[in-house]
Design an enzyme around this catalytic site. Structure first.
Site, mmCIF file in Angstrom:
data_model
loop_
_atom_site.group_PDB
_atom_site.id
_atom_site.type_symbol
_atom_site.label_atom_id
_atom_site.label_comp_id
_atom_site.label_asym_id
_atom_site.label_seq_id
_atom_site.Cartn_x
_atom_site.Cartn_y
_atom_site.Cartn_z
ATOM 1 N N ASP A 8 5.556 -57.421 1.219
ATOM 2 C CA ASP A 8 6.876 -57.884 0.785
ATOM 3 C C ASP A 8 6.911 -59.401 0.900
ATOM 4 O O ASP A 8 6.632 -59.953 1.980
ATOM 5 C CB ASP A 8 7.980 -57.272 1.652
ATOM 6 C CG ASP A 8 8.154 -55.779 1.397
ATOM 7 O OD1 ASP A 8 7.400 -55.230 0.567
ATOM 8 O OD2 ASP A 8 9.032 -55.164 2.027
ATOM 9 N N ASP A 129 15.903 -46.805 -5.360
ATOM 10 C CA ASP A 129 16.249 -47.115 -3.969
ATOM 11 C C ASP A 129 17.634 -46.543 -3.695
ATOM 12 O O ASP A 129 18.568 -46.772 -4.469
ATOM 13 C CB ASP A 129 16.258 -48.622 -3.743
ATOM 14 C CG ASP A 129 14.964 -49.280 -4.231
ATOM 15 O OD1 ASP A 129 13.899 -48.672 -4.039
ATOM 16 O OD2 ASP A 129 15.036 -50.385 -4.792
#
Length: 240
Positions: A8, A129
């Site tokens: 990330d 998500d």
């Protein structure tokens, strides 16, 4: 099942967030390309990348870091975050990205997902998500009334190569994945599903592998950096 180690990217560094909160970022490596190379050298077959700044900005922000990673590895990589138009999709694929992950636009502009999947067969995935079964967009900052399974089913005929399903409440929390919801989604669609969020032990990987649904793989981040999961053992578990 494939293990997708997560990198990330925030401000050019390799970080992990807690439940998607940008202010809850822990820096694990200030050289993301070296981190990607280390994952490859350990035997990983894919690398999972997220442009966190880009997810909020709506356009690529950590492009230089992603390009450095692509230049440092030979295994395929997938990227999500800030990819919201055809030009960006095309640009990343031309730079060597194997798979783009479309999240926010899957809700706001599903026609773009379909167009991209037709233009780039096998290279377009949808990132779903969710909090409590409802889809969140724009770097998880905005919640919608769209249900996970409904969104996934809407792309059944679109040529999407994978769905990356993340339970936001589990992400970075080291509390285990939402195996039940992931398996339910995988059984509801024919599109390959990748589990994400909360994978924090070898037992989590074993549970996902034996969940009763055929999962394509699992994404893990913090647990690999913290040493809670031994990478070689994890690869053995999923291949076994």
């Amino acid at each position: 099942m494939i293990l997708y180690p997560a990198i990330d990217l925030k401000d050019g560094q390799c970080v992990r967030l807690l439940r998607g909160e940008m202010e809850e970022a822990t820096v694990f490596n200030d050289d993301p390309a070296a981190q990607a190379r280390a994952f490859q050298d350990a035997g990983c077959e894919w690398i999972h990348l997220v442009d966190l700044n880009g997810a909020f900005a709506g356009e690529p922000v950590n492009g230089a870091a992603v390009e450095a990673i692509l230049g440092a590895i030979d295994v395929p990589a997938q990227l999500g975050g800030g990819i919201r138009d055809m030009a960006t999709i095309e640009g990343w694929i031309e730079k060597g990205l194997s798979r783009v992950i479309l999240g926010t636009v899957a809700v706001e502009n599903p026609d773009l997902v379909r167009e991209a999947a037709r233009a780039f067969p096998g290279k377009v995935a949808v990132g779903i998500d969710a909090r409590d079964g409802r889809v969140a967009t724009k770097g998880w900052a905005e919640e919608t009334d769209v249900m996970v399974t409904d969104l996934a089913k809407s792309f059944e005929d679109a040529g999407v190569c994978a769905i990356i399903y993340t339970d936001i409440n589990r992400d970075g929390a080291m509390q285990g994945p939402n195996t039940e919801a992931t398996a339910e989604l995988a059984r509801a669609v024919s599109i390959p599903v990748i589990a994400s969020g909360g994978v924090s032990s070898l037992d989590d990987l074993r549970t996902l592998k034996s969940c009763g649904a055929s999962l394509n793989g699992a994404i893990s981040g913090r647990a690999l950096y913290d040493g809670a999961i031994d990478l070689k053992e994890a690869l053995d578990v999923l291949k076994g």
